[in-house]
Design an enzyme around this catalytic site. Structure first.
Site, PDB file in Angstrom:
ATOM      1  N   TYR A  22     -24.540  42.227  -6.968  1.00 11.97           N
ATOM      2  CA  TYR A  22     -23.317  41.574  -7.424  1.00 11.97           C
ATOM      3  C   TYR A  22     -22.202  42.585  -7.646  1.00 11.97           C
ATOM      4  CZ  TYR A  22     -25.989  37.349  -7.671  1.00 11.97           C
ATOM      5  OH  TYR A  22     -26.744  36.273  -7.322  1.00 11.97           O
ATOM      6  N   TYR A 154     -31.559  29.411 -12.043  1.00 11.69           N
ATOM      7  CA  TYR A 154     -31.334  30.498 -11.085  1.00 11.69           C
ATOM      8  C   TYR A 154     -32.631  30.702 -10.298  1.00 11.69           C
ATOM      9  CZ  TYR A 154     -30.579  34.946  -8.905  1.00 11.69           C
ATOM     10  OH  TYR A 154     -30.470  35.931  -7.965  1.00 11.69           O
ATOM     11  N   ASP A 255     -40.830  27.656 -10.540  1.00 13.21           N
ATOM     12  CA  ASP A 255     -40.430  29.026 -10.232  1.00 13.21           C
ATOM     13  C   ASP A 255     -40.791  29.889 -11.438  1.00 13.21           C
ATOM     14  OD1 ASP A 255     -39.116  31.432  -9.989  1.00 13.21           O
ATOM     15  OD2 ASP A 255     -37.232  30.588  -9.271  1.00 13.21           O
ATOM     16  N   LYS A 284     -41.562  39.532  -9.227  1.00 13.55           N
ATOM     17  CA  LYS A 284     -41.199  40.476 -10.283  1.00 13.55           C
ATOM     18  C   LYS A 284     -42.382  41.273 -10.841  1.00 13.55           C
ATOM     19  CE  LYS A 284     -36.930  38.202 -11.736  1.00 13.55           C
ATOM     20  NZ  LYS A 284     -35.889  39.200 -11.550  1.00 13.55           N
TER      21      LYS A 284
HETATM   22  N1  PMP Z   1     -36.275  33.026  -9.408  1.00  8.92           N
HETATM   23  C1  PMP Z   1     -36.075  33.494 -10.649  1.00  8.92           C
HETATM   24  C2  PMP Z   1     -36.432  32.622 -11.824  1.00  8.92           C
HETATM   25  C3  PMP Z   1     -35.567  34.771 -10.851  1.00  8.92           C
HETATM   26  O1  PMP Z   1     -35.350  35.213 -12.092  1.00  8.92           O
HETATM   27  C4  PMP Z   1     -35.275  35.565  -9.710  1.00  8.92           C
HETATM   28  C5  PMP Z   1     -34.730  36.978  -9.855  1.00  8.92           C
HETATM   29  N2  PMP Z   1     -33.838  37.182 -10.869  1.00  8.92           N
HETATM   30  C6  PMP Z   1     -35.502  35.040  -8.448  1.00  8.92           C
HETATM   31  C7  PMP Z   1     -36.014  33.771  -8.330  1.00  8.92           C
HETATM   32  C8  PMP Z   1     -35.211  35.838  -7.194  1.00  8.92           C
HETATM   33  O2  PMP Z   1     -36.103  36.901  -7.073  1.00  8.92           O
HETATM   34  P1  PMP Z   1     -35.703  38.199  -6.205  1.00  8.92           P
HETATM   35  O3  PMP Z   1     -34.574  38.852  -6.930  1.00  8.92           O
HETATM   36  O4  PMP Z   1     -36.962  39.020  -6.189  1.00  8.92           O
HETATM   37  O5  PMP Z   1     -35.324  37.723  -4.853  1.00  8.92           O
END
Ligand code: PMP
Length: 434
Positions: A22, A154, A255, A284
């Site tokens: 960003y 998100y 997610d 993650k």
């Molecule tokens: N889903 C959630 C809930 C996340 O927090 C994130 C990363 N902040 C993502 C998807 C995307 O993961 P990445 O940055 O490894 O592409």
């Protein structure tokens, strides 16, 4: 070996050539240069506010749960490097990936059974969406191709995940009108320790019912909405969604990329509700933050549905799928986590954050302080001045990354009480000055 760059040279090249997350181009941001990282500490090339080392309050965005430079993870990586760092996964397989898939199925809620090893969180969400759309296509119901989510979420930065991120004021509102048009419910009422609000539950049920004919899936972050606002909600809404999805023939995707692997006090946030999704995304902390790897798990029902379709394959196959190096470190990270009292450690951090942030709630400009598991959030009543807030944290010797109206921390689980107290002092200082 090339001569090491001086900090000045490195920053000049960074400004000229390098995008940051960003970030604007050309370099209008001034990042700190990290020389190395060990335990919970980042070692800087040059001191920030007098500190050469900063205690990491971010776990590198939820991922470095065991801290940095961990001997067990280092050894797993070295050992695997001696065998192979990567081979293609098409037509080949190997122990690290197979072992990891089997272990993930073992520890995630029943009846998740099949694992796609993706290379980032966003891609794992893309794969989840593809699985759901393809499931309905195979079932002869291609009209079921939209997604329902709640506002304030998100799910990543690639196309389908962006379409289920917060559409108003969220990070991807630039693309509204271009992204696939999804169905948005209101964000869940705030409060983890609350009973589900019946009128909100009705709102969710009604939306699922109204759009059932066009919905492939409901996609949500369970219990904690992360980058969209660091909000916590009642696990009861996950049960409401499960029931509504079952009643109206819609798949449910959780997610758990941020919440997975213990962050909220349960191994997976879905367990707070005792609910199992049809598809689950992980990332993650999967490799303890060492390497980029993510996973999309689905049930036998979803996999069988896809396999019985006109095109009986899941048409997705990234070059680095199932990367053995990442999978070997993920296996080591999982065993490291599960072989200790991780829940006790997360509870200890939760208690430390509650105590350390208790008085922050009374500061002028602070709207709310909330803690769940190893996540602590201070919400301001204004947009934080990021530079001032970060400087205040550096002064306490802590790395934080305030954004919008939020100053927050999700420390590594190995953070000891004295460092946790520093993190709390830094969050408080950042909230006061930001
Ligand atoms: N889903 C959630 C809930 C996340 O927090 C994130 C990363 N902040 C993502 C998807 C995307 O993961 P990445 O940055 O490894 O592409």
């Amino acid at each position: 070996m090339p001569e090491p760059l001086t900090t000045g040279e490195l920053l000049a090249l960074d400004r000229q050539h390098v995008w940051h997350p960003y970030g604007p181009m050309p370099g209008r941001q001034e990042p700190l240069v990290v020389e190395s990282a060990s335990g919970v500490r980042l070692r800087l090339a040059d001191p920030a506010e007098g500190h050469r080392e900063l205690v990491d309050g971010m776990s590198s965005w939820w991922s470095a749960v065991h801290g940095y430079n961990h001997p067990v993870l280092n050894e797993a990586a070295h050992e695997q490097l001696g065998r192979m760092s990567h081979v293609m996964f098409g037509g080949l397989t190997h122990e690290p990936a197979v072992r990891l898939a089997a272990r993930l199925v073992e520890i995630t809620p029943e009846p998740l059974r099949h694992v796609f090893l993706a290379d980032s969180g966003s891609v794992s969400v893309e794969v989840a969406v593809k699985m759901c759309l393809q499931y309905w296509r195979s079932a002869g119901r291609p009209a079921k191709h939209r997604l329902l989510t709640w506002r304030g979420g998100y799910h990543g930065d690639t196309w389908q995940p962006m379409s289920v991120c917060d559409p108003d004021g969220g990070m991807h509102h630039l693309w509204s009108g271009v992204l696939p048009r999804q169905v948005f419910a209101d964000a869940p009422p705030a409060g983890f320790d609350t009973e589900p609000d019946e009128s909100y539950a009705r709102h969710l049920r009604a939306l699922v019912a109204r759009h059932a004919d066009e919905l492939a899936a409901v996609v949500v972050e369970p219990v904690v909405q992360g980058a969209g606002g660091m909000r916590f909600h009642s696990p009861g809404y996950l049960r409401v969604l499960r029931e509504a999805c079952d009643e109206h023939d819609v798949l449910l995707v959780f997610d758990e990329i941020a919440t997975g692997f213990g962050r909220t006090g349960e191994l997976f946030a879905a367990s707070h509700a005792g609910v199992s999704p049809d598809v689950m995304c992980l990332g993650k902390a999967l490799t303890g933050g060492y390497l980029t790897l993510a996973a999309t798990l689905c049930t036998a029902r979803v996999a069988d549905g896809i396999s019985s379709g006109e095109v009986p394959v899941l048409a997705h196959g990234p070059t680095f799928m199932g990367n053995p190096l990442a999978a070997a470190v993920a296996n080591a990270s999982l065993e490291l986590l599960l072989s200790q009292d991780w829940q006790g450690e997360v509870r200890r951090i939760e208690t430390g954050l509650r105590q350390g942030l208790a008085e922050t709630a009374g500061l002028p400009g602070v709207r709310d302080v909330r803690v769940l598991g190893a996540v602590g959030v201070v919400q301001l009543d204004h947009e934080a001045d990021m530079a001032a807030a970060s400087r205040a944290a550096f002064r306490e010797g802590v790395w934080l990354r305030p954004f919008r109206d939020l100053v927050y921390t999700m420390p590594p689980y190995i953070t000891q009480d004295d460092d946790l107290a520093r993190i709390c002092a830094a969050v408080t200082a950042a909230a006061r000055e930001g």
